[in-house]
Motif scaffolding. Structure first.
Motif: not given
Length: 247
Positions: A139-161
């Motif tokens: 993934i060429d982008f930083g991915t993130l998870e949000t909850e109620r308008g707040r970022i709760v997790e961030f991963v820089e350019k992850p590799e998924l399988a």
């Protein structure tokens, strides 16, 4: 031992390579057509009969393969006059097929043991067995998870399988008999219907060499690394068959 090779697609994603050649005949390593490699592999794994499902530029495939004698395989043909997807072509010639058989796309490069796949299918008594591969995607982008308008997790350019279908299957004729002939019918529709009826397909997990030559990037990669994987793909390679050869 019977295999069906699906070779009727238009190869749209692989243009311009497929403008004048059907995808199974594009050259690999400037030596072999993909279809030549597949037929050599099938014979090495004791398959002695092949049905080629052809459509787009099918006459070129007929001219190249002819009756299959140069590979020691008996080859017949099934020609579709309209696109029938992955499973649709099979429904038009079920009467030619044994109870258990192999089906594969005509653009797959792999050192998969086709006989082991078919034996696994028979041993599990599954309606369908799909050869699967773990494909890694960067993934060429930083991915993130949000909850109620707040970022709760961030991963820089992850590799998924992901587990993906290799385009190689073992099938039972009985599984396909309920479906109508001469209508488009895809593997996705077959799998979803089997799941809905409580008949889960089996998976044959594979971790060797595999490339689906469906995109220019993958085709270029296959040519770049062919010298390194030649012995795995063709351990008993005979002299190449020129693309212009006609029996």
């Amino acid at each position: 031992m019977h295999a069906v090779i699906l070779a009727g697609g238009r190869g749209v994603r692989l243009r311009p390579y497929t403008t004048t050649l059907p995808k199974p005949l594009v050259p690999i390593g400037e030596e072999y057509a993909i279809l030549d490699i597949i037929l050599q592999q099938l014979r090495a794994h004791s398959f002695d009969r092949v049905t080629l499902a052809i459509g787009h530029l099918g006459s070129l495939i007929r001219a190249f393969v002819n009756d299959g004698s140069r590979w020691g395989i008996e080859v017949d043909y099934a020609e579709e006059d309209k696109p029938l997807s992955t499973i649709g072509p099979l429904l038009n010639f079920l009467d030619r097929l044994p109870e258990q058989f192999l089906v594969m796309n005509g653009d797959v490069l792999t050192d998969l043991d086709y006989m082991a796949l078919l034996a696994h299918h028979v041993s599990t008594d599954a309606p369908l067995t799909v050869a699967t591969y773990r494909r890694k995607v960067k993934i060429d982008f930083g991915t993130l998870e949000t909850e109620r308008g707040r970022i709760v997790e961030f991963v820089e350019k992850p590799e998924l399988a992901y587990g993906v279908s290799m385009g190689v299957y073992a099938m039972s004729r009985e599984t396909l008999e309920p479906y109508p002939a001469n209508v488009p019918f895809g593997l996705d529709e077959l799998v979803l219907d089997l799941l809905a009826r409580g008949r889960a397909p089996a998976a044959f997990e594979f971790d060797g060499y595999w490339l689906d030559i469906g995109r220019p990037d993958d085709y270029d990669e296959a040519n770049r690394c062919f010298d390194q994987v030649r012995s795995a793909l063709l351990p008993n390679a005979r002299e190449k068959t020129p693309l212009g050869a006609v029996s």
